[in-house]
Design an enzyme around this catalytic site. Structure first.
Site, mmCIF file in Angstrom:
data_model
loop_
_atom_site.group_PDB
_atom_site.id
_atom_site.type_symbol
_atom_site.label_atom_id
_atom_site.label_comp_id
_atom_site.label_asym_id
_atom_site.label_seq_id
_atom_site.Cartn_x
_atom_site.Cartn_y
_atom_site.Cartn_z
ATOM 1 N N HIS A 1 -21.924 48.697 -42.916
ATOM 2 C CA HIS A 1 -21.213 49.000 -41.672
ATOM 3 C C HIS A 1 -22.218 49.205 -40.559
ATOM 4 C CE1 HIS A 1 -18.503 50.941 -38.810
ATOM 5 N NE2 HIS A 1 -17.554 50.298 -39.467
ATOM 6 N N GLU B 1 -12.786 47.659 -45.343
ATOM 7 C CA GLU B 1 -12.148 46.398 -45.711
ATOM 8 C C GLU B 1 -11.953 46.231 -47.212
ATOM 9 O OE1 GLU B 1 -10.781 45.424 -43.350
ATOM 10 O OE2 GLU B 1 -11.914 44.285 -41.879
HETATM 11 N N1 ACO Z 1 -24.273 42.484 -48.014
HETATM 12 C C1 ACO Z 1 -25.594 42.181 -48.077
HETATM 13 N N2 ACO Z 1 -26.489 42.575 -47.149
HETATM 14 C C2 ACO Z 1 -26.016 43.316 -46.132
HETATM 15 C C3 ACO Z 1 -24.656 43.685 -46.021
HETATM 16 C C4 ACO Z 1 -23.781 43.222 -47.018
HETATM 17 N N3 ACO Z 1 -22.484 43.520 -46.981
HETATM 18 N N4 ACO Z 1 -24.491 44.427 -44.902
HETATM 19 C C5 ACO Z 1 -25.707 44.527 -44.326
HETATM 20 N N5 ACO Z 1 -26.622 43.854 -45.057
HETATM 21 C C6 ACO Z 1 -28.048 43.747 -44.784
HETATM 22 C C7 ACO Z 1 -28.323 43.087 -43.458
HETATM 23 O O1 ACO Z 1 -28.431 41.688 -43.610
HETATM 24 C C8 ACO Z 1 -29.631 43.735 -43.086
HETATM 25 O O2 ACO Z 1 -30.647 43.120 -43.867
HETATM 26 P P1 ACO Z 1 -32.180 43.050 -43.319
HETATM 27 O O3 ACO Z 1 -32.547 44.447 -42.945
HETATM 28 O O4 ACO Z 1 -32.933 42.502 -44.477
HETATM 29 O O5 ACO Z 1 -32.132 42.131 -42.138
HETATM 30 C C9 ACO Z 1 -29.508 45.140 -43.614
HETATM 31 O O6 ACO Z 1 -28.544 45.058 -44.664
HETATM 32 C C10 ACO Z 1 -29.070 46.172 -42.615
HETATM 33 O O7 ACO Z 1 -27.885 45.780 -42.008
HETATM 34 P P2 ACO Z 1 -27.150 46.795 -41.010
HETATM 35 O O8 ACO Z 1 -27.999 46.909 -39.777
HETATM 36 O O9 ACO Z 1 -26.822 48.032 -41.737
HETATM 37 O O10 ACO Z 1 -25.812 46.069 -40.732
HETATM 38 P P3 ACO Z 1 -25.354 45.392 -39.389
HETATM 39 O O11 ACO Z 1 -25.081 46.429 -38.372
HETATM 40 O O12 ACO Z 1 -26.268 44.271 -39.026
HETATM 41 O O13 ACO Z 1 -23.996 44.723 -39.865
HETATM 42 C C11 ACO Z 1 -21.894 44.519 -40.879
HETATM 43 C C12 ACO Z 1 -22.871 45.470 -40.166
HETATM 44 C C13 ACO Z 1 -21.684 43.279 -39.979
HETATM 45 C C14 ACO Z 1 -20.576 45.202 -41.093
HETATM 46 C C15 ACO Z 1 -22.549 44.100 -42.226
HETATM 47 O O14 ACO Z 1 -22.730 45.241 -43.033
HETATM 48 C C16 ACO Z 1 -21.747 43.041 -42.965
HETATM 49 O O15 ACO Z 1 -21.876 41.866 -42.662
HETATM 50 N N6 ACO Z 1 -20.909 43.454 -43.955
HETATM 51 C C17 ACO Z 1 -20.099 42.502 -44.693
HETATM 52 C C18 ACO Z 1 -18.875 42.096 -43.889
HETATM 53 C C19 ACO Z 1 -17.856 43.210 -43.807
HETATM 54 O O16 ACO Z 1 -17.505 43.834 -44.800
HETATM 55 N N7 ACO Z 1 -17.363 43.416 -42.575
HETATM 56 C C20 ACO Z 1 -16.371 44.463 -42.283
HETATM 57 C C21 ACO Z 1 -17.012 45.619 -41.585
HETATM 58 S S1 ACO Z 1 -15.861 46.902 -41.253
HETATM 59 C C22 ACO Z 1 -15.072 46.395 -39.836
HETATM 60 O O17 ACO Z 1 -15.588 45.735 -38.999
HETATM 61 C C23 ACO Z 1 -13.688 46.797 -39.660
#
Ligand code: ACO
Length: 368
Positions: A249, A305
């Protein structure tokens, strides 16, 4: 000027609507902890709370419910758009976006009621058209959520299903400055209308990184099929650089508080031990373990989600309806933010940092 990709950690607005504490895992809606209110309030009470700042008394609630119920019918022109979209087998969320865009805008107050009252009618009508059935007229005697289920399935739903869907819609009604809410506020900041703002917000919501995640959650659970396959399946996804839907998130660094509320609401719809719910619990545990292994220190946890998918599936809704249902819940929050933004009356105009070429010179086309 510092550049913050995604406007991360930038405060873009002040709001009295909701507060998200990503470190503690807390969501407060207009002063009420989510756990206190989501499983108790009706959807109409939540809308009143966001729009007026207080829970309505009996008289106000009856009046408010009546006002919303009176706005449910879809205009013929919007219904025509839905029929054409169904002929072309457009996705539900795209059809909803088109129908919302077609609603006539009058003034903020009536647009607000129209948007909240009509979105369920649009979703239900389109779903039935896709099944080759005729839309069902709203029943003004039924509450907002019972009527939505009635318009979808053509029968009065049981109280447990109404309660579960209400809990879901209440849980997602507002959530700070998320991408779709920000979109709505940017549009209203230009003194544009609420219909345009909500059309834009729906466009932002449908992306897989925002409200488009729960459909893929079910696909993943179905592909895994059995607890024995979970680890290898998820490992393969992470090895190939894919994101696990329903985890991580932008704000929460601990478990999303909405996940617990929805998990409780979903449980009763999965009585059998060896069913999807049991599999989901195992997949969740495995995913969190693997995310810590592949992304150490990022503190990626279950988000809203994951259990949205379970609850809506338990309610018998098709995954194509998941994101539209999110919009049905969130629309009242979007509209509340539009009202707040209207009162601020300040256009959003951030800066950008130019990274292009500094000194190009014109060359006629025949010399290039
Ligand atoms: N699976 C694998 N890797 C992930 C995931 C995931 N679900 N979420 C974050 N990461 C990774 C990112 O790629 C990033 O990697 P890096 O540091 O090597 O580049 C690292 O974890 C840190 O990411 P964050 O900064 O914590 O997340 P960000 O703010 O960029 O994205 C998001 C948040 C878009 C929700 C992301 O976690 C994601 O894509 N999740 C999967 C999709 C999802 O479930 N979306 C619903 C969110 S809830 C909503 O919007 C209602």
């Amino acid at each position: 000027m510092p550049y913050s990709p995604g406007l991360k950690d930038i405060v873009a607005a002040e709001t009295r609507l909701s507060h998200v504490d990503g470190e503690v895992g807390e969501l407060v809606i207009a002063g009420y902890p989510l756990e206190e209110i989501a499983e108790r309030a009706t959807y109409e009470e939540m809308v009143h709370l966001l729009w007026h700042g207080n829970l309505p008394d009996k008289v106000d609630l009856r009046r408010f419910k009546g006002e919303l119920a009176a706005c449910r019918s879809i205009p013929r022109s919007s219904l025509e758009i839905l029929r054409k979209a169904a002929n072309e087998r457009r996705s539900v969320i795209d059809a909803v976006r088109m129908a919302v865009a077609s609603l006539p805008s009058t003034d903020d107050e009536s647009d607000a009621r129209t948007l909240v009252a009509r979105l369920p009618s649009v979703v239900a009508a389109y779903w039935r058209l896709l099944q080759g059935k005729q839309p069902i007229e709203p029943d003004p005697v039924l509450g907002h959520v019972a009527n939505l289920l009635y318009m979808l399935h053509g029968e009065n739903p049981g109280e447990d299903r109404v309660r579960a869907l209400t809990t879901y819609l209440n849980t997602v009604i507002d959530h700070g400055m998320n991408a779709s809410t920000f979109t709505a506020r940017v549009i209203v900041s230009t003194r544009s209308d609420f219909i345009s703002a909500i059309t834009g917000a729906i466009g932002a919501l449908k992306g897989p990184l925002h409200g488009g995640a729960p459909g893929p959650v079910i696909s993943v659970l179905e592909a895994i099929g059995d607890v024995g396959n979970a680890e290898s399946y998820l490992r393969e996804k992470l090895e190939s650089g894919e994101r696990l839907m329903g985890f991580g998130h932008a704000v929460y660094r601990v478990r999303d508080p909405r996940a617990d509320v929805l998990s409780r609401a979903a449980r009763s719809f999965f009585a059998d031990e060896h069913d999807l719910y049991t599999l989901a619990l195992h997949v969740e545990k495995t995913a969190i373990k693997l995310l810590e292994e592949y992304k150490p220190g990022r503190r990626l946890q279950t988000n809203v989600e994951f259990y949205t998918a379970l609850l809506l599936k338990g309610l018998g809704l098709h995954p194509d309806l998941f994101t539209p249902m999110f919009a049905v819940g969130r629309v009242a929050g979007w509209v509340a933010h539009c009202m707040e933004q209207r009162s601020v009356d300040r256009i959003f105009r951030p800066e950008s940092r130019y990274t292009g070429i500094e000194s190009n010179r014109w060359t006629p086309v025949e010399d290039r």
